[in-house]
Design a protein around this motif. Structure first.
Motif, mmCIF file in Angstrom:
data_model
loop_
_atom_site.group_PDB
_atom_site.id
_atom_site.type_symbol
_atom_site.label_atom_id
_atom_site.label_comp_id
_atom_site.label_asym_id
_atom_site.label_seq_id
_atom_site.Cartn_x
_atom_site.Cartn_y
_atom_site.Cartn_z
ATOM 1 N N VAL A 31 0.814 -1.219 0.000
ATOM 2 C CA VAL A 31 0.000 0.000 0.000
ATOM 3 C C VAL A 31 0.849 1.271 0.000
ATOM 4 O O VAL A 31 0.303 2.378 -0.007
ATOM 5 N N TYR A 32 2.169 1.109 -0.012
ATOM 6 C CA TYR A 32 3.039 2.283 0.089
ATOM 7 C C TYR A 32 3.888 2.512 -1.153
ATOM 8 O O TYR A 32 4.434 1.567 -1.729
ATOM 9 N N ARG A 33 3.996 3.783 -1.528
ATOM 10 C CA ARG A 33 4.986 4.191 -2.513
ATOM 11 C C ARG A 33 6.376 3.953 -1.929
ATOM 12 O O ARG A 33 6.604 4.224 -0.754
ATOM 13 N N MET A 34 7.267 3.475 -2.763
ATOM 14 C CA MET A 34 8.652 3.235 -2.358
ATOM 15 C C MET A 34 9.586 4.105 -3.194
ATOM 16 O O MET A 34 9.328 4.353 -4.362
ATOM 17 N N SER A 35 10.657 4.525 -2.561
ATOM 18 C CA SER A 35 11.600 5.422 -3.227
ATOM 19 C C SER A 35 13.023 4.900 -3.097
ATOM 20 O O SER A 35 13.348 4.167 -2.161
ATOM 21 N N ARG A 52 4.887 3.834 -7.489
ATOM 22 C CA ARG A 52 3.590 3.785 -6.821
ATOM 23 C C ARG A 52 3.357 2.431 -6.184
ATOM 24 O O ARG A 52 3.981 1.440 -6.562
ATOM 25 N N SER A 53 2.433 2.399 -5.264
ATOM 26 C CA SER A 53 2.208 1.183 -4.479
ATOM 27 C C SER A 53 1.890 -0.034 -5.343
ATOM 28 O O SER A 53 2.337 -1.150 -5.049
ATOM 29 N N ASP A 54 1.155 0.178 -6.444
ATOM 30 C CA ASP A 54 0.782 -0.945 -7.297
ATOM 31 C C ASP A 54 1.771 -1.174 -8.436
ATOM 32 O O ASP A 54 1.555 -2.039 -9.290
ATOM 33 N N GLY A 55 2.825 -0.361 -8.472
ATOM 34 C CA GLY A 55 3.823 -0.492 -9.527
ATOM 35 C C GLY A 55 3.420 0.126 -10.843
ATOM 36 O O GLY A 55 4.161 0.046 -11.826
#
Length: 116
Positions: A31-35, A52-55
Motif C-alpha cells: 500500500v506504500y509508494r517506495m523510493s 507507486r504502491s501498485d507499480g
C-alpha cells in the motif's frame, strides 16, 4: 517495526549494470509508494526515483532517466533498482525509503562504485 534491507551494490566499470534490491518488512508493503535515494561523497541525499504502491507509475530524476528502472514485487515485499549505462557520477550509497504518516524510514544503504 519497519525494516528495509538493501543489497546488490558493488564495483562496476563505466557502462556496466547493477541491480539493487530492497527487502521490506514490518509493514503492509503493497500500500506504500517506495523510493530510492542516493548520497555521493560530500553531497546531500538526492531522490533517484520512486514507484507507486501498485507499480503502475514511476518517476525518475533527470540524471538517471532512461538508464535506471524501478520495479517492485508486492508478493515478495521487495523493490528493485535496475541501473544500466552506469557512469562514474553514479557512485554513491543507495538507500531505499518509505514514508509513513510523514515519517521517513531508511535502510542501511548499499555502496555502488563506478570506476575503471
Amino acid at each position: 517495526q519497519v525494516q528495509l534491507v538493501e543489497s546488490g551494490g558493488g564495483l562496476v566499470q563505466p557502462g556496466g549494470s547493477l541491480r539493487l534490491s530492497c527487502a521490506a518488512s514490518g509493514f503492509i508493503f503493497s500500500v506504500y509508494r517506495m523510493s530510492w535515494y542516493r548520497q555521493a561523497p560530500g553531497k546531500g541525499r538526492e531522490l533517484v526515483g520512486d514507484i507507486r504502491s501498485d507499480g503502475g507509475s514511476t518517476n525518475y530524476a533527470e540524471s538517471v532517466k532512461g538508464r535506471f528502472t524501478i520495479s517492485r514485487d508486492n508478493d515478495k515485499d521487495t523493490v528493485y533498482l535496475q541501473m544500466n549505462s552506469l557512469k562514474p557520477e553514479d557512485t554513491a550509497v543507495y538507500y531505499c525509503n518509505v514514508r509513513q504518516f510523514r515519517r521517513d524510514y531508511w535502510g542501511q544503504g548499499t555502496q555502488v562504485t563506478v570506476s575503471s
